[in-house]
Design an enzyme around this catalytic site. Structure first.
Site, PDB file in Angstrom:
ATOM      1  N   GLY A  45       6.310  -3.234  -8.234  1.00 39.77           N
ATOM      2  CA  GLY A  45       6.506  -2.517  -6.976  1.00 39.77           C
ATOM      3  C   GLY A  45       7.921  -2.700  -6.457  1.00 39.77           C
ATOM      4  O   GLY A  45       8.842  -3.019  -7.211  1.00 39.77           O
ATOM      5  N   CYS A  46       8.095  -2.521  -5.170  1.00 42.64           N
ATOM      6  CA  CYS A  46       9.424  -2.660  -4.567  1.00 42.64           C
ATOM      7  C   CYS A  46      10.015  -4.019  -4.905  1.00 42.64           C
ATOM      8  O   CYS A  46       9.377  -5.060  -4.698  1.00 42.64           O
ATOM      9  CB  CYS A  46       9.316  -2.489  -3.055  1.00 42.64           C
TER      10      CYS A  46
END
Length: 224
Positions: A45-46
């Site tokens: 993810g981020c």
């Protein structure tokens, strides 16, 4: 071993962490001498939150946000954000194998750093650039990661099967300066407070022996 769900932070948007067992198979063989340093590359993810988690991990010497899975020509935040480059937002983790093992880093990755059961997304972020992936550099890393995924799936401690993909690391490209140490520099941003700071708390709660209070920061060491 029973799953221990931490709901402190669940209401704020963070996924409850799951206490997962350490890998049965790890990197160091009996009688072998580990190298002075080693590097692991994970995508979950981020990269802001993944970087922050490993910056608070004992034995980690450096954790750099960047891009893996695509070409040098498309390794920039605007291009990667299109979801069309093949890159994932990733973190390159340099660590001391005498303090923390590759398998212990994987335990943190799967337990705390992200939700490994989600496909092409994490929390509010959607797209293949947010996929869960392990980029391995050696056959040993591939073997340990494959066997750990199989081990965790067999425990059924997670609600779904692990969706993490494994791919050989061709290159890692550091992200722009504004994405380095982002969680530390922006602790009061709504995104960080909602999705990333709870992960650091969960690391401290679930794996206190692995937690370090002061993060190891990039601090301008990255050149693109």
């Amino acid at each position: 071993m029973l799953a221990a769900l931490l709901y402190a932070g669940a209401t704020s948007g963070a996924r409850p962490a799951v206490a997962l067992p350490p890998p049965v198979v790890d990197m160091a063989a009996a009688g072998s001498s580990p190298p002075a340093t080693a590097t692991a590359v994970f995508a979950g993810g981020c990269f802001w939150g993944v970087q922050a988690v490993f910056q608070h991990t004992q034995g980690v010497l450096n954790a750099v946000s960047g891009y893996a899975g695509g070409s040098k020509e498309t390794a920039s935040y605007p291009q990667v954000s299109s979801g069309k480059t093949g890159h994932a937002e990733a973190v390159s983790i340099t660590y001391d194998p005498t303090v923390v093992s590759y398998g212990q880093l994987l335990q943190i990755f799967f337990s705390v750093a992200h939700d490994p059961t989600e496909i092409d997304r994490q929390g509010p972020d959607y797209g293949p650039q947010y996929r869960s992936a392990i980029f391995y550099s050696t056959p040993d890393e591939q073997r340990v990661a494959q066997q750990y995924i199989a081990q965790l799936d067999a425990t059924q401690l997670l609600p779904l099967k692990i969706a993490t993909t494994l791919a050989p690391l061709s290159n890692f490209y550091p992200a722009e300066d504004e994405h380095q140490d982002y969680a530390t520099r922006n602790p009061h941003s709504i995104y960080i407070a909602t999705y990333d700071r709870p992960k650091i708390t969960q690391l401290q709660t679930l794996l206190p022996d692995r937690f370090r209070e002061a993060p190891v920061l990039v601090a301008g060491q990255v050149s693109r």
